[in-house]
Design a protein around this motif. Structure first.
Motif, PDB file in Angstrom:
ATOM      1  N   GLU A   1     -94.374  40.870 -16.940  1.00 43.93           N
ATOM      2  CA  GLU A   1     -95.332  41.796 -16.787  1.00 43.93           C
ATOM      3  C   GLU A   1     -96.486  42.094 -17.983  1.00 43.93           C
ATOM      4  N   ASP A   2     -95.979  41.178 -18.835  1.00 41.05           N
ATOM      5  CA  ASP A   2     -97.022  41.266 -20.268  1.00 41.05           C
ATOM      6  C   ASP A   2     -98.345  40.567 -20.090  1.00 41.05           C
ATOM      7  N   ASN A   3     -98.407  39.681 -19.181  1.00 39.18           N
ATOM      8  CA  ASN A   3     -99.661  38.844 -19.044  1.00 39.18           C
ATOM      9  C   ASN A   3    -100.215  38.994 -17.659  1.00 39.18           C
ATOM     10  N   PHE A   4    -100.298  40.182 -16.967  1.00 36.26           N
ATOM     11  CA  PHE A   4    -100.624  40.581 -15.711  1.00 36.26           C
ATOM     12  C   PHE A   4    -102.230  40.167 -15.459  1.00 36.26           C
TER      13      PHE A   4
ATOM     14  N   ILE B   1     -93.538  43.701  -4.534  1.00 36.83           N
ATOM     15  CA  ILE B   1     -92.075  43.645  -4.557  1.00 36.83           C
ATOM     16  C   ILE B   1     -91.220  44.926  -5.137  1.00 36.83           C
ATOM     17  N   LYS B   2     -92.013  45.313  -6.130  1.00 34.36           N
ATOM     18  CA  LYS B   2     -91.397  46.682  -6.970  1.00 34.36           C
ATOM     19  C   LYS B   2     -91.684  47.745  -6.027  1.00 34.36           C
TER      20      LYS B   2
ATOM     21  N   PHE C   1     -84.520  36.953  -3.863  1.00 36.95           N
ATOM     22  CA  PHE C   1     -83.753  36.764  -4.934  1.00 36.95           C
ATOM     23  C   PHE C   1     -84.497  35.890  -5.727  1.00 36.95           C
ATOM     24  N   ARG C   2     -84.759  34.939  -5.209  1.00 36.84           N
ATOM     25  CA  ARG C   2     -85.299  33.965  -6.015  1.00 36.84           C
ATOM     26  C   ARG C   2     -86.793  34.305  -6.707  1.00 36.84           C
ATOM     27  N   LYS C   3     -87.591  35.086  -5.848  1.00 34.51           N
ATOM     28  CA  LYS C   3     -88.878  35.693  -6.618  1.00 34.51           C
ATOM     29  C   LYS C   3     -88.606  36.763  -7.590  1.00 34.51           C
ATOM     30  N   ILE C   4     -87.551  37.310  -7.518  1.00 33.71           N
ATOM     31  CA  ILE C   4     -87.209  38.482  -8.553  1.00 33.71           C
ATOM     32  C   ILE C   4     -87.092  37.765  -9.802  1.00 33.71           C
TER      33      ILE C   4
ATOM     34  N   ILE D   1     -88.834  40.167 -12.641  1.00 35.94           N
ATOM     35  CA  ILE D   1     -88.757  41.558 -12.239  1.00 35.94           C
ATOM     36  C   ILE D   1     -87.344  42.059 -12.633  1.00 35.94           C
ATOM     37  N   LYS D   2     -87.328  43.321 -13.509  1.00 31.78           N
ATOM     38  CA  LYS D   2     -86.310  43.927 -14.038  1.00 31.78           C
ATOM     39  C   LYS D   2     -85.719  44.981 -13.022  1.00 31.78           C
ATOM     40  N   LEU D   3     -84.680  44.937 -12.546  1.00 33.34           N
ATOM     41  CA  LEU D   3     -83.970  45.909 -11.611  1.00 33.34           C
ATOM     42  C   LEU D   3     -83.197  46.794 -12.353  1.00 33.34           C
TER      43      LEU D   3
END
Lengths: 452, 117
Positions: free
Chosen positions: A391-394, A407-408, A433-436, A441-443
């Motif tokens: 997410e730091d380099n959106f 997804i979020k 799952f793979r994409k997460i 992506i932090k759950l």
């Protein structure tokens, strides 16, 4: 040490099932217990006074002697990937533990090596592993296990087989397994990539030619059909052949004869044909680019190999398999792969399938000689890929950022129930799952399945 | 005649399977000529016997060897003398003189009648 303690130690050493020997500073054996005699097949009388490498005869003796390392560094070492060769020419898998040998005043007088015969463990491991193995293929996935189940029957049938699968999914391995399980196993197995040859060359490769058939054809040359007589031939990338070649191949299959270039007499062919392709042949038939009659002729038994991204559960198994075989080939002692590195491998898509994974492990072996493969040993393209979506380099990666956002949002909507989210997004649970993982992506630590 | 020995420094490699250097020597008129070293990894050789034959090797002297490699080599035209230990020069000199390597250089625990080199 008093006499009582000394006797007790000797009794214990004689009764344990681990082999134990001690060496002096000249690497000559000073003591050799009963289990050591049993495992090596060498009597104590023959062993004592001889150099340890001529008695123990392990693959480590030459360059990676654990006892030598212990003597040099004053530390104990454990090694699990060793074997010894006994006097019956049998390799015995062993684990080895080494430590210093000191006298009662604490002076180092040599080294102690304790070793354990792992033949039984190894045998059981192979049996367990064998449930997921067929020939050189290994898989835990249901699709592959279904293929493994029918493969013996397919092999014995002598029917033509069509193997469909993307590049790197192991089409040649499965063809070889069919050959090895068939009654033709003692005869040749020949494979040719049809896509690599222009038409005329492919014909001369397969059917051979007679002297004078064309310029420079000074003598007869038998083709692969003749070379594979009574054996099996794999025609890989059959979808890449021309219509005129397809006609000739059809004739071979129907009439069981072939005509070498420049010959006037047909030759008999007793060869089992296996065809493989990464193309959709039925679509090609519809489009008129592949002959329908040939398609029906080769499509007697069809085996469809799933791409690696559809059987991600195989990755840890395959990684272990490649590490074990590369350790043997390269003479290294890589122990495994750490969690982070495995995590990166689990999030990759593998357009090159198993071959790509094998190349990644081979790359890691260049940089890693022992211990675990870590993130640093993986190709930079992989590690970069796993980082780009954070997410730091959106702003740099707007598409990835959008994917993360969607997804979020769906996860939140479904109270972080992954199954419901996947359904909402119209993708499979494992893809989610793979994409997460891939997108980092932090759950939160809640699971939507267990609502209070 | 070309003789090859799997070596580790001055001595014969204890295990052929993990040997990494091959000493190749030409024996002519009971003398050693043209000694050369070749890096070697049996695990990597797809057709071990052919590779050795291509080098013109007629006799291979080595230490302990596993059955798979032994069968491969003996299936070809190479004479295998396994389970030999000791200093390479001493072993080769003895071989040139026609002295039997067994039992003089036989590894401990290997009976003469089993190996019969």
């Amino acid at each position: 040490m008093n006499t009582f303690t000394q006797n007790t130690t000797e009794i214990i050493l004689e009764s344990i099932s681990d082999g134990v020997f001690t060496v002096d500073h000249e690497w000559k054996i000073m003591s050799f217990n009963r289990a050591a005699e049993k495992i090596t097949g060498i009597s104590r009388k023959d062993a004592i006074g001889r150099h340890c490498w001529n008695v123990f005869r392990s693959n480590m003796c030459q360059d990676e002697c654990a006892l030598k390392k212990t003597m040099q560094e004053g530390k104990s070492f454990f090694s699990s990937s060793t074997y010894i060769v006994n006097n019956k020419k049998k390799r015995i898998p062993t684990t080895v533990f080494t430590s210093l040998l000191k006298d009662k005043n604490g002076n180092i007088i040599g080294g102690v090596e304790t070793f354990r015969d792992h033949s039984l463990v190894e045998e059981l491991r192979k049996k367990l592993y064998g449930r997921f193995q067929m020939g050189d293929m290994i898989s835990r996935s249901q699709a592959m296990r279904d293929i493994f189940k029918i493969l013996p029957k397919v092999s014995q049938s002598d029917s033509t087989v069509l193997i469909i699968g993307e590049t790197g999914t192991g089409k040649e391995l499965i063809a070889r397994a069919i050959h090895d399980l068939s009654s033709r196993k003692d005869k040749p197995f020949v494979a040719i990539n049809c896509g690599a040859f222009p038409d005329t060359l492919l014909e001369s490769e397969l059917f051979g030619y007679k002297a004078g058939a064309f310029t420079h054809a000074t003598k007869n040359k038998p083709g692969l059909f003749a070379a594979a007589d009574k054996g099996t031939i794999l025609l890989d990338e059959i979808g890449d052949t021309s219509p005129s070649f397809q006609v000739k191949l059809l004739r071979v299959l129907e009439e069981k004869v072939f005509l070498p270039l420049g010959a006037v007499k047909k030759e008999k062919s007793d060869v089992r044909l296996i065809a493989a392709t990464n193309k959709n042949l039925s679509k090609m038939v519809d489009a008129g680019t592949f002959r329908q009659d040939l398609f029906y002729r080769i499509n007697v038994v069809q085996l469809k190999l799933p791409p690696l991204r559809q059987k991600m559960e195989d990755i840890p198994l395959l990684v272990d398999h490649f590490i074990a075989s590369l350790n043997k080939i390269r003479g290294k002692s890589v122990s495994g792969i750490d969690k982070t590195a495995l995590g990166i491998l689990m999030t990759h898509d593998y357009p090159g399938n198993i071959r790509e994974l094998e190349n990644i492990i081979e790359h890691a072996f260049v940089l890693c000689s022992k211990g675990d493969i870590t993130k640093e040993h993986l190709p930079s393209t992989l590690t970069r890929q796993s980082m780009i979506a954070t997410e730091d380099n959106f702003s740099q990666f707007p598409l990835k950022a959008a994917e993360i956002k969607v997804i979020k949002a769906f996860l939140k909507k479904n109270n972080y129930d992954r199954k419901a989210t996947a359904k909402d997004l119209g993708i499979h649970k494992s893809t989610l799952f793979r994409k997460i993982n891939k997108l980092g992506i932090k759950l939160p630590k809640i699971d939507g399945r267990f609502k209070r | 005649m070309k003789v090859a020995v799997t070596v580790w420094d001055e001595r014969i490699s204890p295990v052929f399977d993990s040997a990494r250097t091959l000493l190749i020597v030409d024996i002519k008129n009971d003398k050693m000529k043209n000694i050369s070293y070749k890096s070697f990894n049996p695990e990597l050789e797809a057709s071990l016997a052919e590779e050795l034959s291509l080098l013109g090797i007629k006799v291979l002297i080595c230490g302990a060897i596993s059955q798979a490699y032994s069968t491969l080599i003996e299936a070809g035209t190479i004479q295998l003398i396994p389970f030999i230990s000791g200093n390479v020069n001493e072993v080769l000199e003895s071989y040139i003189k026609g002295n039997p390597l067994v039992p003089a250089f036989l590894m401990p625990g290997c009976r003469e009648e089993e190996e019969n080199p």
